[in-house]
Motif scaffolding. Structure first.
Motif, PDB file in Angstrom:
ATOM      1  N   ALA A 183       5.347  10.109  -2.374  1.00  0.00           N
ATOM      2  CA  ALA A 183       5.643   9.325  -1.170  1.00  0.00           C
ATOM      3  C   ALA A 183       4.426   9.197  -0.278  1.00  0.00           C
ATOM      4  CB  ALA A 183       6.789   9.976  -0.393  1.00  0.00           C
ATOM      5  N   GLY A 184       4.481   8.199   0.610  1.00  0.00           N
ATOM      6  CA  GLY A 184       3.408   8.035   1.573  1.00  0.00           C
ATOM      7  C   GLY A 184       3.770   7.062   2.666  1.00  0.00           C
ATOM      8  N   VAL A 185       3.205   7.293   3.844  1.00  0.00           N
ATOM      9  CA  VAL A 185       3.343   6.382   4.976  1.00  0.00           C
ATOM     10  C   VAL A 185       1.945   5.943   5.380  1.00  0.00           C
ATOM     11  CG1 VAL A 185       4.200   6.091   7.327  1.00  0.00           C
ATOM     12  CG2 VAL A 185       5.409   7.594   5.742  1.00  0.00           C
ATOM     13  N   GLU A 186       1.764   4.653   5.540  1.00  0.00           N
ATOM     14  CA  GLU A 186       0.471   4.090   5.909  1.00  0.00           C
ATOM     15  C   GLU A 186       0.717   3.085   7.016  1.00  0.00           C
ATOM     16  OE1 GLU A 186      -3.457   2.257   5.611  1.00  0.00           O
ATOM     17  OE2 GLU A 186      -1.639   1.159   5.123  1.00  0.00           O
ATOM     18  N   LEU A 187      -0.310   2.696   7.730  1.00  0.00           N
ATOM     19  CA  LEU A 187      -0.145   1.779   8.841  1.00  0.00           C
ATOM     20  C   LEU A 187       0.657   0.554   8.398  1.00  0.00           C
ATOM     21  CD1 LEU A 187      -1.149   1.729  11.824  1.00  0.00           C
ATOM     22  CD2 LEU A 187      -2.926   0.151  11.058  1.00  0.00           C
ATOM     23  N   SER A 200      -4.698  17.620   4.375  1.00  0.00           N
ATOM     24  CA  SER A 200      -6.029  17.098   4.664  1.00  0.00           C
ATOM     25  C   SER A 200      -6.353  15.868   3.830  1.00  0.00           C
ATOM     26  CB  SER A 200      -7.079  18.183   4.390  1.00  0.00           C
ATOM     27  OG  SER A 200      -8.386  17.663   4.493  1.00  0.00           O
ATOM     28  N   ASN A 201      -6.406  14.708   4.483  1.00  0.00           N
ATOM     29  CA  ASN A 201      -6.864  13.508   3.784  1.00  0.00           C
ATOM     30  C   ASN A 201      -8.300  13.670   3.321  1.00  0.00           C
ATOM     31  OD1 ASN A 201      -4.530  11.839   3.927  1.00  0.00           O
ATOM     32  ND2 ASN A 201      -4.968  11.361   6.063  1.00  0.00           N
ATOM     33  N   GLY A 202      -9.103  14.357   4.137  1.00  0.00           N
ATOM     34  CA  GLY A 202     -10.504  14.544   3.764  1.00  0.00           C
ATOM     35  C   GLY A 202     -10.674  15.311   2.475  1.00  0.00           C
ATOM     36  N   GLY A 203      -9.741  16.214   2.168  1.00  0.00           N
ATOM     37  CA  GLY A 203      -9.817  16.907   0.892  1.00  0.00           C
ATOM     38  C   GLY A 203      -9.711  15.951  -0.279  1.00  0.00           C
ATOM     39  N   ASP A 237      -3.120  -8.124   6.855  1.00  0.00           N
ATOM     40  CA  ASP A 237      -4.477  -8.448   6.424  1.00  0.00           C
ATOM     41  C   ASP A 237      -5.468  -7.575   7.176  1.00  0.00           C
ATOM     42  OD1 ASP A 237      -3.358 -10.416   4.831  1.00  0.00           O
ATOM     43  OD2 ASP A 237      -3.669 -11.997   6.312  1.00  0.00           O
ATOM     44  N   ARG A 238      -6.099  -6.675   6.446  1.00  0.00           N
ATOM     45  CA  ARG A 238      -7.079  -5.760   7.020  1.00  0.00           C
ATOM     46  C   ARG A 238      -7.703  -4.976   5.880  1.00  0.00           C
ATOM     47  NH1 ARG A 238      -2.437  -2.762   6.766  1.00  0.00           N
ATOM     48  NH2 ARG A 238      -2.655  -0.498   6.613  1.00  0.00           N
ATOM     49  N   THR A 239      -8.749  -4.248   6.164  1.00  0.00           N
ATOM     50  CA  THR A 239      -9.286  -3.313   5.177  1.00  0.00           C
ATOM     51  C   THR A 239      -8.521  -1.994   5.260  1.00  0.00           C
ATOM     52  OG1 THR A 239     -10.975  -2.647   6.772  1.00  0.00           O
ATOM     53  CG2 THR A 239     -11.593  -4.327   5.150  1.00  0.00           C
ATOM     54  N   ILE A 240      -8.562  -1.243   4.168  1.00  0.00           N
ATOM     55  CA  ILE A 240      -7.879   0.045   4.085  1.00  0.00           C
ATOM     56  C   ILE A 240      -8.931   1.141   3.947  1.00  0.00           C
ATOM     57  CG2 ILE A 240      -6.224   1.442   2.795  1.00  0.00           C
ATOM     58  CD1 ILE A 240      -4.930  -0.975   4.028  1.00  0.00           C
ATOM     59  N   TRP A 241      -8.870   2.139   4.809  1.00  0.00           N
ATOM     60  CA  TRP A 241      -9.858   3.218   4.729  1.00  0.00           C
ATOM     61  C   TRP A 241      -9.314   4.466   4.024  1.00  0.00           C
ATOM     62  CZ3 TRP A 241      -9.109   7.932   7.306  1.00  0.00           C
ATOM     63  CH2 TRP A 241      -8.066   7.956   8.237  1.00  0.00           C
ATOM     64  N   GLY A 242      -8.058   4.410   3.574  1.00  0.00           N
ATOM     65  CA  GLY A 242      -7.466   5.598   2.968  1.00  0.00           C
ATOM     66  C   GLY A 242      -8.111   6.038   1.668  1.00  0.00           C
ATOM     67  N   TRP A 243      -8.583   5.097   0.851  1.00  0.00           N
ATOM     68  CA  TRP A 243      -9.285   5.366  -0.398  1.00  0.00           C
ATOM     69  C   TRP A 243      -8.518   6.367  -1.255  1.00  0.00           C
ATOM     70  CZ3 TRP A 243     -13.617   8.859  -2.139  1.00  0.00           C
ATOM     71  CH2 TRP A 243     -14.309   8.291  -3.232  1.00  0.00           C
ATOM     72  N   THR A 267       0.856  -1.182   0.000  1.00  0.00           N
ATOM     73  CA  THR A 267       0.000   0.000   0.000  1.00  0.00           C
ATOM     74  C   THR A 267       0.893   1.233   0.000  1.00  0.00           C
ATOM     75  OG1 THR A 267      -1.587  -1.240   1.333  1.00  0.00           O
ATOM     76  CG2 THR A 267      -1.930   1.130   1.125  1.00  0.00           C
ATOM     77  N   THR A 268       0.630   2.161  -0.895  1.00  0.00           N
ATOM     78  CA  THR A 268       1.518   3.305  -1.083  1.00  0.00           C
ATOM     79  C   THR A 268       1.208   4.474  -0.155  1.00  0.00           C
ATOM     80  OG1 THR A 268       0.132   4.266  -2.825  1.00  0.00           O
ATOM     81  CG2 THR A 268       1.854   2.698  -3.504  1.00  0.00           C
ATOM     82  N   GLY A 269       0.185   4.362   0.689  1.00  0.00           N
ATOM     83  CA  GLY A 269      -0.151   5.466   1.574  1.00  0.00           C
ATOM     84  C   GLY A 269      -0.476   6.721   0.778  1.00  0.00           C
ATOM     85  N   SER A 270       0.036   7.842   1.221  1.00  0.00           N
ATOM     86  CA  SER A 270      -0.317   9.121   0.595  1.00  0.00           C
ATOM     87  C   SER A 270       0.250   9.299  -0.807  1.00  0.00           C
ATOM     88  CB  SER A 270       0.125  10.280   1.481  1.00  0.00           C
ATOM     89  OG  SER A 270      -0.730  10.382   2.607  1.00  0.00           O
TER      90      SER A 270
END
Length: 378
Positions: free
Chosen positions: A328-332, A166-169, A255-261, A56-59
């Motif tokens: 670049a990106g950082v994700e869980l 802002s991720n929400g943006g 193994d999990r769902t990703i909410w970053g979309w 997962t590439t995160g941001s």
């Protein structure tokens, strides 16, 4: 080549001295490519990391979202000067939020003024406490829930006046892509980016998928709040001090769902990230006008030091005064970094299968590959 030998030394150092479980890097120098690896893909089995692993590439997903949106603009479907209200009537309202005053371009450049959801109590409780993560790792989010999360907090600035990450943006941008096309966000990323560039290991991951589609490393996190800390007490200033320390046991969060979309849900590989980043830097995917828009960068605030942000992409200063173009990106559980010279002559793609100590490692990779580390914080 000496450059590749230096990069390999950094990879080995990252595992031996910095405590990274496993790391891979791919270097493109003109027409030549090189792949390096160190550490393990799985702490339990000691399986080594290999080429072609998905992560997962995160941001970094924001660059894919921006490229998709800029393509829609080039196709005449919308304009970055359109307001959010034009496409999502009544959605951005409440707590001082007003979609009539925010443009699509401001969403993509983090200049919409929208508040930062990364420290929201709901997210912290569900994903940054050990009991919360165990209970919610397979939750399936919806776009409506993501937008509600954003609207629950007030804006930080008036639209267009300052930078606030802002991720929400980007969730709003994803919703606009779906409204403008009648297709899912995942389908549009595939149509506008993945297929034109021939990215064989890349896809936008839907909310309900729990596992990677191809080969991958296990990924690990320690990003949990200390026992007894109320998630509601987290602030940008005290956040780091309230997290568990480096001696805590990492948790396998593969193994999990990703909410970053649309803000963080794209899956890729080191090779695909090289190809994608090359296209973003050189302009081989987008028409000239949209390519100029993507790299029209402005100063950042309360984000990464010594950086400028464009439209889903960024520029980072090196200590010797030069600048690298960055996706670049950082994700869980993971960190992904693709960086290149402004002419894209040399590119490096890095992935780490944990979410700690990534900044010093990526800075050292930059020094090994480009001759200078990142300009340190003042």
């Amino acid at each position: 080549m000496a450059t590749n030998e230096n990069v390999q030394q950094v990879l080995d150092w990252a595992v031996a001295e910095v405590g990274i479980p496993g790391i891979v890097a791919e270097v493109k120098d003109g027409d030549r490519t090189w792949f390096g690896t160190a550490g393990v893909a799985d702490i339990q089995t000691a399986r080594r990391r290999e080429p072609g692993e998905q992560f997962t590439t995160g941001s970094a997903a924001k660059a894919f979202t921006a490229a998709a949106m800029l393509t829609l603009e080039a196709e005449g479907r919308l304009s970055l000067t359109d307001t959010v209200e034009q496409w999502l009537p009544g959605v951005v309202r409440g707590n001082g939020n007003d979609g009539r005053q925010i443009t699509i371009g401001q969403l993509l450049t983090h200049t919409s003024g929208l508040g930062i959801t990364g420290l929201s109590v709901e997210i912290a409780r569900k994903y940054h406490t050990r009991p919360g993560f165990a209970a919610h790792r397979y939750d399936v989010w919806t776009v409506e829930e993501l937008l509600k999360l954003q609207m629950a907090i007030p804006p930080l600035y008036a639209p267009g006046t300052a930078f606030a990450y802002s991720n929400g943006g980007y969730h709003l941008a994803g919703a606009i892509i779906e409204k403008a096309t009648g297709h899912s966000y995942e389908e549009e990323v595939d149509r506008t980016v993945v297929q034109p560039l021939g990215l064989t290991g890349t896809y936008a991951r839907p909310f309900d998928e729990q596992r990677f589609r191809g080969p991958h490393a296990r990924i690990y996190t320690r990003q949990f709040i200390k026992d007894g800390i109320d998630p509601a007490s987290l602030t940008p200033d005290n956040y780091e001090s309230l997290m568990e320390g480096p001696d805590s046991d990492p948790v396998d969060v593969t193994d999990r769902t990703i909410w970053g979309w649309a803000a963080g849900g794209v899956v890729s590989t080191t090779s695909d990230m090289l190809r994608f980043t090359n296209a973003m830097i050189t302009g081989s995917l987008l028409p000239p006008a949209q390519h100029r828009t993507m790299w029209n960068t402005g100063p950042t605030r309360d984000w990464m030091p010594n950086t400028r942000y464009g439209t889903g992409v960024s520029q980072w200063a090196l200590a010797d005064g030069r600048t690298l173009h960055i996706v670049a990106g950082v994700e869980l559980g993971t960190a992904t970094f693709a960086m290149g010279t402004p002419d894209a002559r040399r590119l490096v793609s890095v992935n780490i299968n944990c979410d700690w100590n990534w900044y010093p490692v990526c800075s050292q990779v930059a020094e090994a590959a480009f001759g200078s580390p990142f300009l340190p914080p003042q």
